[in-house]
Design a protein around this motif. Structure first.
Motif, mmCIF file in Angstrom:
data_model
loop_
_atom_site.group_PDB
_atom_site.id
_atom_site.type_symbol
_atom_site.label_atom_id
_atom_site.label_comp_id
_atom_site.label_asym_id
_atom_site.label_seq_id
_atom_site.Cartn_x
_atom_site.Cartn_y
_atom_site.Cartn_z
ATOM 1 N N ASP A 286 58.316 57.010 -0.975
ATOM 2 C CA ASP A 286 58.460 57.928 0.158
ATOM 3 C C ASP A 286 57.142 58.662 0.335
ATOM 4 O OD1 ASP A 286 59.224 59.637 2.136
ATOM 5 O OD2 ASP A 286 60.454 60.931 0.854
ATOM 6 N N GLY A 287 56.438 58.400 1.446
ATOM 7 C CA GLY A 287 55.170 59.078 1.721
ATOM 8 C C GLY A 287 55.378 60.161 2.756
ATOM 9 N N SER A 288 55.302 61.420 2.346
ATOM 10 C CA SER A 288 55.542 62.537 3.265
ATOM 11 C C SER A 288 54.279 62.837 4.062
ATOM 12 C CB SER A 288 55.976 63.779 2.470
ATOM 13 O OG SER A 288 54.962 64.143 1.541
ATOM 14 N N ARG A 289 54.395 63.779 4.982
ATOM 15 C CA ARG A 289 53.261 64.142 5.825
ATOM 16 C C ARG A 289 52.174 64.872 5.036
ATOM 17 N NH1 ARG A 289 56.297 66.378 11.321
ATOM 18 N NH2 ARG A 289 57.413 64.441 11.810
ATOM 19 N N THR A 290 52.530 65.471 3.916
ATOM 20 C CA THR A 290 51.555 66.195 3.103
ATOM 21 C C THR A 290 50.805 65.279 2.148
ATOM 22 O OG1 THR A 290 53.268 66.685 1.465
ATOM 23 C CG2 THR A 290 52.924 68.298 3.216
ATOM 24 N N LYS A 291 50.936 63.958 2.339
ATOM 25 C CA LYS A 291 50.260 62.945 1.536
ATOM 26 C C LYS A 291 50.715 62.951 0.082
ATOM 27 C CE LYS A 291 46.083 62.808 4.388
ATOM 28 N NZ LYS A 291 44.602 62.889 4.413
ATOM 29 N N ARG A 292 51.850 63.584 -0.184
ATOM 30 C CA ARG A 292 52.431 63.537 -1.521
ATOM 31 C C ARG A 292 53.452 62.407 -1.543
ATOM 32 N NH1 ARG A 292 54.497 69.232 -3.522
ATOM 33 N NH2 ARG A 292 54.897 67.871 -5.311
ATOM 34 N N ARG A 293 53.242 61.469 -2.427
ATOM 35 C CA ARG A 293 54.106 60.299 -2.495
ATOM 36 C C ARG A 293 55.001 60.385 -3.710
ATOM 37 N NH1 ARG A 293 49.740 55.486 -1.042
ATOM 38 N NH2 ARG A 293 49.194 56.268 1.044
ATOM 39 N N SER A 294 56.258 60.107 -3.486
ATOM 40 C CA SER A 294 57.231 60.116 -4.581
ATOM 41 C C SER A 294 57.919 58.765 -4.624
ATOM 42 C CB SER A 294 58.260 61.234 -4.380
ATOM 43 O OG SER A 294 58.953 61.066 -3.149
#
Length: 471
Positions: A286-294
């Motif tokens: 899951d790549g969020s808009r804040t460029k933090r990927r989980s």
């Protein structure tokens, strides 16, 4: 022909008149200079004598004007003749061209004939008819009669969803949705508790080109990033060929959906002999808009279970995502090893301590361990223990240590494999009972990775661990 004769006659007459006027002008000039008329003067072509010409009181200026007039008339007549000939030639050529176009439009040119002095062309008519529409892929369509064809019935029905291109690499043909209806239709499925998603993909291997084609179809029931919200997820899939995880392929990211459709085909280059040693891993991130990927979860598929065949058929799979890699369960036995790393000497000491629960075959129960240091996938150094027999409780004790040269820059590309063999008598080949691999993240997982990283991070400290043997 008559025009040419007339033209020649006109030019001859004009030349005679020009010569006569020139003679008259010369005589007139000589008379004026001598003031004595000539005795015998020839008559003109029209019968006039020199005296009659003098009586007519014509001056040299008038003779010059007559010359210009006759010249202009002659040039005009010549131009009119040439223009008339050009117009006739143009009209005839245009008429011939129109006749050829009408002849060519009446039929289709096929090929030139070889008979005759001039090339002759044969023509024939070509009839065609529309093929019948398939009812399996386009719905229930009534086939029109041949006598009265309705053009509206031949139009394809509009489809709301986009056409999938995930099977474009599998050659020409039409995908039958009925074949995948039972596996791809999830509208009525009830997901169990703790479910983190399911992914659909298909595999096909081409032995001729040594290509593994992975077609990502879709994923369902992915968890939302924020609790209490719907479709708060921007998923994409990353593909690895284990044990090499440095090289990977990645799909396109889908925005704001927990049920993404990928419809993408990714290709790995892998030889057929290495298919049994690799495992395909698909990780959903899951790549969020804040460029933090989980990482949401992953699935693994051993390529040795893939039916290769002739490379023309794809195999469809659906697997549930897992959070953590499952521990390998095996009844082949366990091996206790110890690692010690000396950073100053760039030396790794591996000690084979004990093995238990080994699965022997036959009556002779004797075993030994072969150690192999690999860098990337190339064997660098091999060593082996002596042959040992199990005790009454079934444990086989070795307690042998071996040193391997390992520089700090080579730690991330190295692995140490332990192969446990059953020794056979005579000239028979030793049988492999099982193996375990210790190494960096590129080659190992779980306890094997933890022990390797702990030994490298803590030099001169001995670290030992039990490892389950696998095939």
């Amino acid at each position: 022909m008559e025009n040419q004769l007339w033209k020649r006659k006109l030019l001859s007459t004009w030349r005679k008149d020009q010569q006569w006027y020139a003679d008259k002008l010369a005589i007139l000039r000589s008379v004026r200079s001598s003031e004595t008329p000539p005795g015998d003067i020839q008559s003109s072509p029209t019968g006039e004598t020199f005296k009659e010409y003098v009586v007519s009181e014509q001056t040299p200026g008038e003779l010059q004007r007559h010359e210009i007039l006759y010249s202009s008339v002659a040039v005009g007549i010549v131009l009119i003749v040439f223009i008339s000939v050009g117009i006739l030639f143009f009209l005839r050529r245009r008429k011939t061209k129109n006749a050829d176009e009408e002849h060519a439009a009446s039929s289709i040119l096929v090929y030139p004939s070889q008979q005759g002095t001039a090339p002759q062309f044969l023509t024939k008519e070509i009839h065609f008819s529309l093929p019948p529409l398939r009812s399996t892929s386009l719905g229930d369509l009534t086939e029109p009669d041949d006598s009265d064809v309705d053009t509206e019935s031949l139009l394809l029905p509009t489809v709301s969803n986009q056409r999938s291109n995930s099977f474009s690499c599998y050659g020409l043909g039409v995908i039958e949705p009925a074949l995948y209806k039972s596996t791809l239709d999830l509208d009525e499925i009830q997901w169990p508790e703790g479910h983190i998603g399911r992914i659909w993909f298909s595999l096909r291997y081409e032995p001729s080109t040594e290509k593994l084609l992975v077609s990502l179809l879709k994923a369902k029931n992915l968890p939302s990033r924020t609790v209490g919200t719907v479709n708060s997820c921007d998923p994409f899939v990353r593909l690895h060929l284990m044990p090499d995880e440095r090289r990977y392929l990645q799909s396109k990211q889908k925005k704001k959906t927990c049920n993404p459709y990928f419809d993408e085909t990714l290709v790995f280059q892998v030889s057929q002999k290495d298919m049994s040693d690799h495992t395909l891993k698909l990780t959903v991130i899951d790549g969020s808009r804040t460029k933090r990927r989980s990482e949401i979860g992953h699935v693994t598929f051993p390529l040795k279970d893939l039916e290769i065949g002739d490379g023309t058929e794809q195999q469809l799979f659906k697997l549930d995502l897992e959070k953590e890699p499952q521990e390998i369960k095996s009844n082949l036995g366990e091996l206790l090893v110890s690692l010690l790393y000396n950073e100053n000497l760039s030396r790794l000491t591996a000690t084979v301590i004990e093995a238990r629960g080994l699965k022997f075959q036959g009556d002779k129960h004797e075993a030994y361990v072969r150690l192999t240091l690999n860098q990337h996938y190339r064997s660098v150094k091999e060593k082996r223990t002596g042959v040992a027999r199990p005790s009454r409780d079934g444990a086989v004790t070795f307690t042998e240590g071996f040193n391997f040269k390992l520089a700090p820059s080579q730690v991330d590309i190295s692995s140490l494999a332990f192969h446990v063999f059953q020794a056979t008598s005579g000239y028979g080949r030793d049988k492999l009972i099982g193996k375990c691999v210790l190494g960096s993240y590129m080659f190992a997982r779980g306890k094997a990775l933890i022990q390797w990283n702990t030994a490298i991070a803590n030099p001169m400290e001995q670290n030992q661990q039990w490892h389950i043997l696998c095939e």
